[in-house]
Structures are given as C-alpha cells and as structure tokens.
Scaffold this motif. Structure first.
Motif, mmCIF file in Angstrom:
data_model
loop_
_atom_site.group_PDB
_atom_site.id
_atom_site.type_symbol
_atom_site.label_atom_id
_atom_site.label_comp_id
_atom_site.label_asym_id
_atom_site.label_seq_id
_atom_site.Cartn_x
_atom_site.Cartn_y
_atom_site.Cartn_z
ATOM 1 N N VAL A 48 1.406 -22.467 43.626
ATOM 2 C CA VAL A 48 0.598 -21.836 42.668
ATOM 3 C C VAL A 48 -0.287 -22.914 42.322
ATOM 4 C CG1 VAL A 48 0.580 -21.143 40.090
ATOM 5 C CG2 VAL A 48 2.555 -20.405 41.589
ATOM 6 N N ASP A 49 -1.610 -22.937 42.652
ATOM 7 C CA ASP A 49 -2.415 -23.890 42.830
ATOM 8 C C ASP A 49 -3.512 -23.820 41.965
ATOM 9 O OD1 ASP A 49 -3.968 -26.062 44.582
ATOM 10 O OD2 ASP A 49 -5.109 -24.084 45.413
ATOM 11 N N GLY A 50 -4.275 -25.084 41.431
ATOM 12 C CA GLY A 50 -5.349 -24.788 40.809
ATOM 13 C C GLY A 50 -5.283 -26.024 39.687
ATOM 14 N N PRO A 51 -6.472 -26.134 38.825
ATOM 15 C CA PRO A 51 -6.563 -27.201 38.064
ATOM 16 C C PRO A 51 -5.668 -27.259 36.721
ATOM 17 C CG PRO A 51 -8.577 -25.980 37.903
ATOM 18 C CD PRO A 51 -7.438 -25.281 38.920
ATOM 19 N N ASP A 52 -5.177 -28.049 35.948
ATOM 20 C CA ASP A 52 -4.599 -27.900 34.838
ATOM 21 C C ASP A 52 -5.772 -28.231 33.620
ATOM 22 O OD1 ASP A 52 -1.781 -27.509 34.822
ATOM 23 O OD2 ASP A 52 -1.676 -29.386 35.669
ATOM 24 N N LEU A 53 -6.243 -27.217 32.703
ATOM 25 C CA LEU A 53 -7.106 -27.609 31.837
ATOM 26 C C LEU A 53 -6.784 -27.112 30.597
ATOM 27 C CD1 LEU A 53 -10.048 -26.263 34.212
ATOM 28 C CD2 LEU A 53 -9.800 -28.251 33.433
ATOM 29 N N PRO A 54 -7.322 -27.460 29.346
ATOM 30 C CA PRO A 54 -7.073 -26.921 28.059
ATOM 31 C C PRO A 54 -7.543 -25.497 28.046
ATOM 32 C CG PRO A 54 -8.343 -28.946 28.051
ATOM 33 C CD PRO A 54 -8.375 -28.514 29.410
ATOM 34 N N LEU A 92 9.102 -21.960 43.481
ATOM 35 C CA LEU A 92 7.591 -22.089 43.132
ATOM 36 C C LEU A 92 6.942 -23.490 42.958
ATOM 37 C CD1 LEU A 92 8.638 -19.650 40.810
ATOM 38 C CD2 LEU A 92 6.488 -19.092 41.258
ATOM 39 N N VAL A 93 6.229 -24.033 43.709
ATOM 40 C CA VAL A 93 5.465 -25.209 43.558
ATOM 41 C C VAL A 93 4.259 -25.402 43.056
ATOM 42 C CG1 VAL A 93 5.011 -27.151 44.932
ATOM 43 C CG2 VAL A 93 7.003 -25.759 45.604
ATOM 44 N N PRO A 94 4.101 -25.528 41.845
ATOM 45 C CA PRO A 94 2.758 -25.582 41.014
ATOM 46 C C PRO A 94 2.094 -26.834 41.117
ATOM 47 C CG PRO A 94 4.456 -25.819 39.346
ATOM 48 C CD PRO A 94 5.054 -25.612 40.616
ATOM 49 N N GLY A 95 0.876 -26.987 41.256
ATOM 50 C CA GLY A 95 0.111 -28.066 41.424
ATOM 51 C C GLY A 95 -1.406 -27.722 41.769
ATOM 52 N N SER A 96 -1.997 -28.954 41.715
ATOM 53 C CA SER A 96 -3.589 -28.974 42.233
ATOM 54 C C SER A 96 -3.719 -29.551 43.473
ATOM 55 C CB SER A 96 -4.248 -30.013 41.340
ATOM 56 O OG SER A 96 -4.121 -29.640 39.867
ATOM 57 N N LEU A 97 -4.839 -28.869 44.126
ATOM 58 C CA LEU A 97 -4.987 -29.344 45.673
ATOM 59 C C LEU A 97 -4.074 -29.265 46.442
ATOM 60 C CD1 LEU A 97 -7.183 -32.632 44.218
ATOM 61 C CD2 LEU A 97 -8.219 -30.506 44.399
ATOM 62 N N LEU A 98 -3.358 -28.099 46.607
ATOM 63 C CA LEU A 98 -2.208 -28.060 47.454
ATOM 64 C C LEU A 98 -2.517 -27.350 48.853
ATOM 65 C CD1 LEU A 98 0.534 -26.853 44.943
ATOM 66 C CD2 LEU A 98 0.209 -28.944 45.926
ATOM 67 N N GLN A 99 -3.738 -26.548 48.947
ATOM 68 C CA GLN A 99 -4.005 -25.869 50.128
ATOM 69 C C GLN A 99 -4.915 -26.768 51.152
ATOM 70 O OE1 GLN A 99 -5.040 -21.552 49.695
ATOM 71 N NE2 GLN A 99 -5.386 -22.189 47.811
ATOM 72 N N GLY A 100 -4.683 -26.523 52.276
ATOM 73 C CA GLY A 100 -5.339 -27.514 53.549
ATOM 74 C C GLY A 100 -4.508 -28.416 53.953
ATOM 75 N N LEU A 101 -3.487 -28.646 53.429
ATOM 76 C CA LEU A 101 -2.595 -29.864 53.691
ATOM 77 C C LEU A 101 -1.449 -29.371 54.965
ATOM 78 C CD1 LEU A 101 -2.099 -31.234 50.122
ATOM 79 C CD2 LEU A 101 -3.649 -31.980 51.896
ATOM 80 N N GLY A 102 -1.433 -28.309 55.200
ATOM 81 C CA GLY A 102 -0.558 -27.959 56.295
ATOM 82 C C GLY A 102 0.877 -27.518 55.843
ATOM 83 N N LEU A 103 0.949 -27.657 54.469
ATOM 84 C CA LEU A 103 2.498 -27.224 54.071
ATOM 85 C C LEU A 103 2.530 -25.872 54.084
ATOM 86 C CD1 LEU A 103 1.658 -29.218 50.520
ATOM 87 C CD2 LEU A 103 3.247 -29.841 52.320
ATOM 88 N N GLY A 119 -4.214 -25.252 23.890
ATOM 89 C CA GLY A 119 -2.859 -25.343 24.769
ATOM 90 C C GLY A 119 -3.417 -25.622 26.384
ATOM 91 N N VAL A 120 -2.470 -26.235 27.064
ATOM 92 C CA VAL A 120 -2.971 -26.157 28.446
ATOM 93 C C VAL A 120 -2.625 -25.013 29.272
ATOM 94 C CG1 VAL A 120 -2.207 -27.810 30.503
ATOM 95 C CG2 VAL A 120 -2.581 -28.785 28.275
ATOM 96 N N THR A 121 -3.455 -24.678 29.984
ATOM 97 C CA THR A 121 -3.078 -23.767 31.016
ATOM 98 C C THR A 121 -3.341 -23.964 32.351
ATOM 99 O OG1 THR A 121 -5.531 -22.890 31.191
ATOM 100 C CG2 THR A 121 -4.175 -21.732 29.552
ATOM 101 N N GLY A 122 -2.701 -23.495 33.365
ATOM 102 C CA GLY A 122 -2.978 -24.022 34.814
ATOM 103 C C GLY A 122 -1.623 -23.369 35.579
ATOM 104 N N PRO A 123 -1.471 -24.195 36.675
ATOM 105 C CA PRO A 123 -0.328 -23.696 37.644
ATOM 106 C C PRO A 123 1.003 -23.923 37.141
ATOM 107 C CG PRO A 123 -1.634 -25.541 38.652
ATOM 108 C CD PRO A 123 -2.077 -25.328 37.366
ATOM 109 N N GLU A 124 1.266 -25.044 36.476
ATOM 110 C CA GLU A 124 2.490 -24.750 36.092
ATOM 111 C C GLU A 124 3.110 -24.053 35.041
ATOM 112 O OE1 GLU A 124 6.217 -28.223 34.699
ATOM 113 O OE2 GLU A 124 4.191 -28.922 35.452
ATOM 114 N N VAL A 125 2.102 -23.703 33.969
ATOM 115 C CA VAL A 125 2.247 -22.612 33.028
ATOM 116 C C VAL A 125 2.551 -21.056 33.787
ATOM 117 C CG1 VAL A 125 1.180 -21.432 31.100
ATOM 118 C CG2 VAL A 125 0.948 -23.864 31.276
ATOM 119 N N LEU A 126 1.565 -21.245 34.844
ATOM 120 C CA LEU A 126 1.736 -19.686 35.302
ATOM 121 C C LEU A 126 3.090 -19.557 36.184
ATOM 122 C CD1 LEU A 126 0.763 -16.988 36.329
ATOM 123 C CD2 LEU A 126 -0.693 -18.015 37.997
#
Length: 190
Positions: free
Chosen positions: A3-9, A115-126, A14-21
């Motif tokens: 679950v890839d994307g930025p954590d933003l208010p 589920l692995v939430p985080g930012s900038l996860l794609q394009g790394l060969g994971l 409240g914070v929304t982002g990959p970990e919340v999703l």
C-alpha cells in the motif's frame, strides 16, 4: 500487498496515508475468512547515520536512501513468499531510538494477507503480489503537506516522473481529497 503513497494530513487534522488504509483493509479481511498482518515499511528504514547523511531535509536522500529495500525483501517478503519459512520480522530498525528494533520473527497467518504500507515502494524490485497506490496529485501534496515536511515534496515529484507508480499499481486510490477517495481498479484486479 503493498500500500504505497504519501502520509499527509487529512480531514480534521488526522493523518491519512498508506498505513491507515492498510490497517483498514486488515480489519476487514477476517470477515472474509482471511487473516491479515500489517508490517510498515518504516520499520525497515536505514539508521539515521545513513538516512540523513546528506542532511535532514535532502529530498534526493528521502527518495533513495531511507528505505532498506534489501532488508524488507529478505526479512519480510522472501520469508513469507513461496519457499520461505512462513514468518516475518515486524521491524528491523526502531526510528524513535535509532537502534535495532530487536524484534522476533512472527509466524505469518496461514493463507493470510501481508500488507506493507509505505512511501516510494514501487520500482525497487520488491516482490509484491498486489500493489495499491494512493495517488495524491502534486498540487494536492503541496496543499496538504505540513510546512515542516515540504522539503519531501520533490522526492514524490521525482517518484511520479521516474517510476510512474500509478501505471504500475494494480489498483489506484485517488486521494487528492482524503475525505472523498475514489478507487480505480486496473491490471490483474480489474
């Protein structure tokens, strides 16, 4: 699943982002007879001496130097993947104390979803089976980013340009307005 994307208010501060999703997905899966576990990518960030070698506000370092993708693959994805022992390390590094997390391996739920939430996860060969990308446009990122994190914005701009995460993802959540997300299925999920 990434679950890839930025954590933003989001709304009401409240914070929304990959970990919340990711946690919201994990809460719903047992009702569909699938156990789930959330392993945040942040637990596999490098030590501050490496992550912040070029300063605390270097967007290029944020893009390339923060995540230890090799450790995430070795300690989580490979161990839970085919031929692995069916266990994962919940975190390698404790960011708050800037030292090894000293976590023990945990058994992955049989037939479950990781589920692995985080930012900038794609394009790394994971080796993710499925990728959900939270798409926040550059204009929305600039509007929603707190002042103390505006330095990160060029890293996300570079990610959009070099990786184009929206086209790589299996599903995209349009999240310019955190209170009105829209799901777009593509690839293997459609």
């Amino acid at each position: 699943m990434a679950v890839d994307g930025p954590d933003l208010p989001g709304p009401a501060g409240g914070v929304t982002g990959p970990e919340v999703l990711a946690r919201a997905i994990a809460e719903r899966l047992p009702g569909r007879s699938r156990a789930a576990v959330v392993v945040p990518a942040e637990g596999f960030y490098r030590p501050a001496s490496l992550r912040l070698e070029h300063g605390r506000t270097d967007p290029d370092a944020r893009y390339t130097d923060w995540l230890d993708a090799g450790a995430l693959a070795r300690e989580v994805l490979d161990r839970c993947g085919p031929g692995g022992p069916g266990e994962y390390l919940p975190a390698l590094w404790d960011l708050a104390r800037d030292r090894a997390a000293r976590a023990s391996y945990q058994a992955a739920p049989a037939g479950g979803v990781l589920l692995v939430p985080g930012s900038l996860l794609q394009g790394l060969g994971l080796a993710f089976d499925v990728v959900v990308h939270l798409r926040v446009s550059p204009a929305a990122r600039r509007r929603r980013a707190p002042e103390e994190r505006e330095w990160e914005l060029p890293a996300f701009d570079r990610y959009d340009e070099e990786v184009d995460p929206t086209t790589l993802a299996d599903a995209v959540v349009l999240a310019d307005h955190a209170d009105r997300p829209a799901l777009v299925l593509q690839g293997r999920l459609s």
